[in-house]
Scaffold this active site. Structure first.
Site, mmCIF file in Angstrom:
data_model
loop_
_atom_site.group_PDB
_atom_site.id
_atom_site.type_symbol
_atom_site.label_atom_id
_atom_site.label_comp_id
_atom_site.label_asym_id
_atom_site.label_seq_id
_atom_site.Cartn_x
_atom_site.Cartn_y
_atom_site.Cartn_z
ATOM 1 N N GLN B 19 0.687 3.307 -0.243
ATOM 2 C CA GLN B 19 1.597 3.205 -0.792
ATOM 3 C C GLN B 19 2.897 3.788 -1.442
ATOM 4 O O GLN B 19 3.847 2.945 -1.717
ATOM 5 C CB GLN B 19 1.999 1.977 0.120
ATOM 6 N N CYS B 25 3.122 -3.371 1.667
ATOM 7 C CA CYS B 25 1.479 -3.322 2.952
ATOM 8 C C CYS B 25 1.031 -3.010 3.775
ATOM 9 O O CYS B 25 1.509 -3.055 4.914
ATOM 10 C CB CYS B 25 0.761 -4.229 1.613
ATOM 11 N N HIS B 161 -0.938 -9.657 0.204
ATOM 12 C CA HIS B 161 -1.490 -8.530 0.539
ATOM 13 C C HIS B 161 -1.691 -8.230 1.952
ATOM 14 O O HIS B 161 -2.406 -9.008 2.641
ATOM 15 C CB HIS B 161 -2.651 -7.644 -0.769
#
Lengths: 227, 214
Positions: B19, B25, B161
């Site tokens: 990323q 994410c 995340h």
């Protein structure tokens, strides 16, 4: 609230700007809590910034603290010469009430060596006479050099290299703490993110929206084997 | 559920992606899930575009973050996803450049999955890789092995995340989830993170979801 510009956003080192003085002194007070007179650390240079949020302000400070020499065996097991620490603090000030949210400190050196490798050595206590910390800094410098080579890091200035080395050193300590507190089989240590502060890592790579905002509601999938 | 499962061995997982310096994410977690669903329901493994979501999913915030449930909805509303090759990843938000004609995959719906990890394992083994969101405590310095941080340190309430579960199993009797991350192959175990299974570690069971492809 976006960070205020001006004094509170002072990037250079120096005596604490008026706005940072209050939280800097509070952080020092917390650091010295429980210490007898004569053994307390003294505040050196301070820099940092403030973020306003609601009724409070979040101060992210970086400060050098001067630890006094210690020769009293009842106070410290080994004689400790005067030592300078580099600390980062996060202090929350809500309606005049301070709260210490985070404290990270690690040894730094305040004099520059003359062995020609200033950028990497001057961030470590290489010059202190303390053999233990000398060994520590030699090892740390070598690990940091490996990191710079492995991940092809480049730093624009000597100051940045020094700063990144001190971040790297405190991250090695953080990784050890995380290692000690993991009861799986994971190994923690040097990764490509080891020269980032926790705040940089969190801001750049993570996604706080996940806990802050409820997403669109989805219906629940049937379990496997559910008739 | 079978004692272990790994979709990487069954062709349902594309290579590990990166990323970059962007909080995207969520897009990688969702494209990874849709890649798996398209493979299992339509038979072709395609690498799908995260950049399309960064640019065109107006419910989410590109590099500032996003939510898988919003992203599924955006894919449905947009009319599908283009491939990585057709809409390549830039790592920052641009003007939306999606064209429905170029969309190679579509989804019909999205579902929330159970928070029971045994049910999740059964679902994964039968239905494909699962998009999840976890607390990333310790991942900055993770190198290898099965992570199992103390619960207070890796609270399921501080999710930050999004990743993709591609398998599960046991290593020396320690149960794990095999998790595809999006930080490149030079992080973790060739880009993968192994997290303890069965204890709700780091909130791995709190936001499991999947697209539905009819």
């Amino acid at each position: 609230a976006p960070a205020q510009s001006g004094a509170a956003d002072a990037q250079g080192w120096g005596p604490p700007p008026p706005e940072l003085l209050g939280p800097a002194r509070f952080a020092l007070e917390m650091y010295n809590r429980g210490r007898a007179a004569g053994t307390r650390a003294v505040l050196g240079a301070v820099r940092g910034r403030v973020r306003r949020a609601g009724h409070g302000s979040l101060y992210s400070l970086e400060a050098t603290l001067e630890e006094p020499p210690c020769n009293d065996p009842t106070v410290c097991q080994l004689p400790v010469s005067r030592k300078t620490l580099l600390c980062s603090f996060e202090v929350l000030d809500e309606l005049g009430k301070h709260m210490l949210l985070r404290r990270d400190c690690g040894p730094v050196v305040t004099k520059v060596t003359d062995d020609g490798n200033e950028a990497l050595n001057s961030g470590l206590p290489l010059l202190t006479k303390d053999p233990l910390s000398q060994d520590f800094s030699v090892k740390m410098a070598s690990i940091f050099k490996n990191f710079v080579t492995t991940y092809n890091r480049t730093y624009q200035t000597k100051e940045e290299a020094q700063w990144r080395l001190s971040v790297f050193a405190s991250n090695m300590v953080r990784a050890q703490k995380i290692q000690a507190l993991d009861h799986g089989t994971a190994q923690y240590g040097v990764t490509k993110f080891s020269d980032l502060t926790e705040e940089e890592f969190r801001t750049i790579y993570l996604n706080p929206l996940l806990r802050e905002v409820p997403g669109k509601k989805m219906h629940l999938a049937k379990s496997i084997g559910d008739p | 559920a079978p004692p272990e499962w790994d979709w990487r061995k069954n062709g349902a997982v594309t290579k590990v992606k990166d990323q970059g310096m962007c909080g995207s994410c969520w897009a990688f977690s969702v494209t990874g899930n849709v890649e798996g669903q398209w493979f299992l329901n339509r038979g072709t493994l395609l690498s799908l575009s995260e950049q399309e979501l960064l640019d065109c999913d107006k419910m989410d915030k590109a590099c500032m973050g996003g939510l898988p449930s919003n992203a599924y909805s955006a894919i449905k509303n947009l009319g599908g996803l283009e491939t990585e090759d057709d809409y390549s990843y830039q790592g920052h938000m641009q003007a939306c450049n999606f064209s429905a004609e170029k969309a190679k995959v579509y989804i019909n719906d999205s579902v929330e999955l159970s928070q029971n990890e045994q049910k999740l394992a059964a679902w994964l083994a039968k239905k494909g890789p699962i998009s999840v969101a976890i607390n990333a405590f310790g991942m900055q310095f993770y190198r290898h092995g099965i992570a199992h941080p103390l619960r207070p340190l890796c609270s399921p309430w501080l999710i930050d995340h999004a990743v993709l579960i591609v398998g599960y199993g046991n290593r020396s009797e320690v149960p794990f989830w095999a998790i595809k991350n999006s930080w490149g192959t030079d992080w973790g175990e060739k880009g993968y993170y192994y997290l303890h299974r069965g204890s709700g570690s780091c909130g791995v069971n709190t936001m499991a979801s999947s697209a539905v492809v009819n």
